[in-house]
Design a protein around this motif. Structure first.
Motif, PDB file in Angstrom:
ATOM      1  N   ALA A 245      10.761   4.539   2.686  1.00  0.00           N
ATOM      2  CA  ALA A 245      10.170   4.929   3.999  1.00  0.00           C
ATOM      3  C   ALA A 245       9.097   5.985   3.942  1.00  0.00           C
ATOM      4  O   ALA A 245       7.950   5.737   4.547  1.00  0.00           O
ATOM      5  CB  ALA A 245      11.488   5.322   4.941  1.00  0.00           C
ATOM      6  N   GLY A 246       9.162   7.092   2.923  1.00  0.00           N
ATOM      7  CA  GLY A 246       8.206   8.126   2.896  1.00  0.00           C
ATOM      8  C   GLY A 246       6.851   7.401   2.203  1.00  0.00           C
ATOM      9  O   GLY A 246       5.790   7.739   2.407  1.00  0.00           O
TER      10      GLY A 246
ATOM     11  N   ALA B  33      13.221   2.622   7.815  1.00  0.00           N
ATOM     12  CA  ALA B  33      13.702   3.868   8.600  1.00  0.00           C
ATOM     13  C   ALA B  33      14.703   3.530   9.407  1.00  0.00           C
ATOM     14  O   ALA B  33      15.782   4.329   9.438  1.00  0.00           O
ATOM     15  CB  ALA B  33      12.539   4.432   9.511  1.00  0.00           C
ATOM     16  N   VAL B  34      14.830   2.382   9.892  1.00  0.00           N
ATOM     17  CA  VAL B  34      16.110   1.992  10.849  1.00  0.00           C
ATOM     18  C   VAL B  34      17.282   1.644   9.819  1.00  0.00           C
ATOM     19  O   VAL B  34      18.534   2.143  10.269  1.00  0.00           O
ATOM     20  CB  VAL B  34      15.755   0.866  11.701  1.00  0.00           C
ATOM     21  CG1 VAL B  34      17.124   0.079  12.187  1.00  0.00           C
ATOM     22  CG2 VAL B  34      14.706   1.044  12.749  1.00  0.00           C
TER      23      VAL B  34
ATOM     24  N   LEU C 223       6.020   4.239   2.514  1.00  0.00           N
ATOM     25  CA  LEU C 223       5.156   3.505   3.575  1.00  0.00           C
ATOM     26  C   LEU C 223       4.585   4.336   4.501  1.00  0.00           C
ATOM     27  O   LEU C 223       3.462   4.018   4.855  1.00  0.00           O
ATOM     28  CB  LEU C 223       6.457   2.404   4.198  1.00  0.00           C
ATOM     29  CG  LEU C 223       6.803   1.293   3.171  1.00  0.00           C
ATOM     30  CD1 LEU C 223       8.065   0.550   3.641  1.00  0.00           C
ATOM     31  CD2 LEU C 223       5.521   0.237   2.865  1.00  0.00           C
ATOM     32  N   GLY C 224       5.262   5.570   4.868  1.00  0.00           N
ATOM     33  CA  GLY C 224       4.774   6.330   5.853  1.00  0.00           C
ATOM     34  C   GLY C 224       3.363   7.128   5.271  1.00  0.00           C
ATOM     35  O   GLY C 224       2.494   6.915   5.892  1.00  0.00           O
ATOM     36  N   GLY C 225       3.492   7.322   4.001  1.00  0.00           N
ATOM     37  CA  GLY C 225       2.286   7.781   3.273  1.00  0.00           C
ATOM     38  C   GLY C 225       1.166   6.852   3.238  1.00  0.00           C
ATOM     39  O   GLY C 225      -0.079   7.425   3.549  1.00  0.00           O
ATOM     40  N   LYS C 226       1.525   5.769   3.066  1.00  0.00           N
ATOM     41  CA  LYS C 226       0.376   4.594   2.970  1.00  0.00           C
ATOM     42  C   LYS C 226      -0.223   4.703   4.248  1.00  0.00           C
ATOM     43  O   LYS C 226      -1.345   4.247   4.303  1.00  0.00           O
ATOM     44  CB  LYS C 226       1.266   3.199   2.585  1.00  0.00           C
ATOM     45  CG  LYS C 226       0.339   2.070   2.584  1.00  0.00           C
ATOM     46  CD  LYS C 226       1.000   0.818   2.129  1.00  0.00           C
ATOM     47  CE  LYS C 226       0.105  -0.648   2.219  1.00  0.00           C
ATOM     48  NZ  LYS C 226      -1.155  -0.348   1.392  1.00  0.00           N
ATOM     49  N   LEU C 227       0.656   4.527   5.406  1.00  0.00           N
ATOM     50  CA  LEU C 227       0.112   4.654   6.725  1.00  0.00           C
ATOM     51  C   LEU C 227      -1.064   5.727   6.920  1.00  0.00           C
ATOM     52  O   LEU C 227      -1.920   5.496   7.361  1.00  0.00           O
ATOM     53  CB  LEU C 227       1.113   4.439   7.901  1.00  0.00           C
ATOM     54  CG  LEU C 227       1.794   3.240   7.860  1.00  0.00           C
ATOM     55  CD1 LEU C 227       3.096   3.386   8.698  1.00  0.00           C
ATOM     56  CD2 LEU C 227       0.978   2.125   8.681  1.00  0.00           C
TER      57      LEU C 227
END
Length: 161
Positions: free
Chosen positions: A143-144, A103-104, A146-150
């Motif tokens: 990023a999306g 994301a950064v 990985l965010g969904g995985k979280l």
């Protein structure tokens, strides 16, 4: 049989992590991320629209979408960073750090892509702008994911019943 499979699913599912930055019981970070995602993906589409039509309207649209995506991404990133730093169970997850790093990188690409176009939105689209937009598209996808995985696999921000 159904009760056994439901019990197995609950036992194999990791314990969720609550949200520290929330409005009521609703985490704020997931409320914010759709905006930069939509803006940055659509900026790539408007870049392609410019390349196909050579209409400067699409170059201006890309400029505004990149600025909005970068700004909203910064707000979402601040909230997400607060979650990461406040909640220890999130900090212990590799996917959280990977999501943060990607994301950064996405924010850096989006801000640079926007800043480079400020003086002349038309002439900067090809080739640098479209390449940065494509890189942004790749990073927003990562990023999306990985965010969904979280959220869906590691249950971050999910309030347990």
């Amino acid at each position: 049989m159904e009760d056994l499979s439901r019990q197995h699913l609950q036992e194999s599912r990791p314990e969720g992590s609550p949200s520290a930055v929330a409005l009521g019981s609703h985490p704020i970070h997931p409320m914010l991320v759709p905006f930069p995602i939509a803006f940055l993906i659509t900026a790539t589409a408007s870049d392609i629209g410019f390349l196909l039509t050579l209409d400067s309207f699409w170059a201006r649209v890309s400029l505004w979408l990149l600025g909005g995506g970068a700004a909203m991404g910064l707000v979402a990133g601040i909230v997400g960073t607060a979650e990461l730093l406040i909640i220890g169970s999130i900090r212990r997850r590799a996917a959280a750090w990977s999501h943060s790093v990607v994301a950064v990188m996405l924010l850096a690409v989006a801000f640079f892509n926007w800043f480079m176009r400020l003086s002349d939105p038309v002439s900067t689209i090809y080739p640098a702008g479209i390449l940065l937009s494509a890189l942004g598209l790749l990073l927003v996808s990562a990023a999306g994911w990985l965010g969904g995985k979280l959220v869906f696999e590691e249950r971050v921000g999910v309030k347990e019943a």
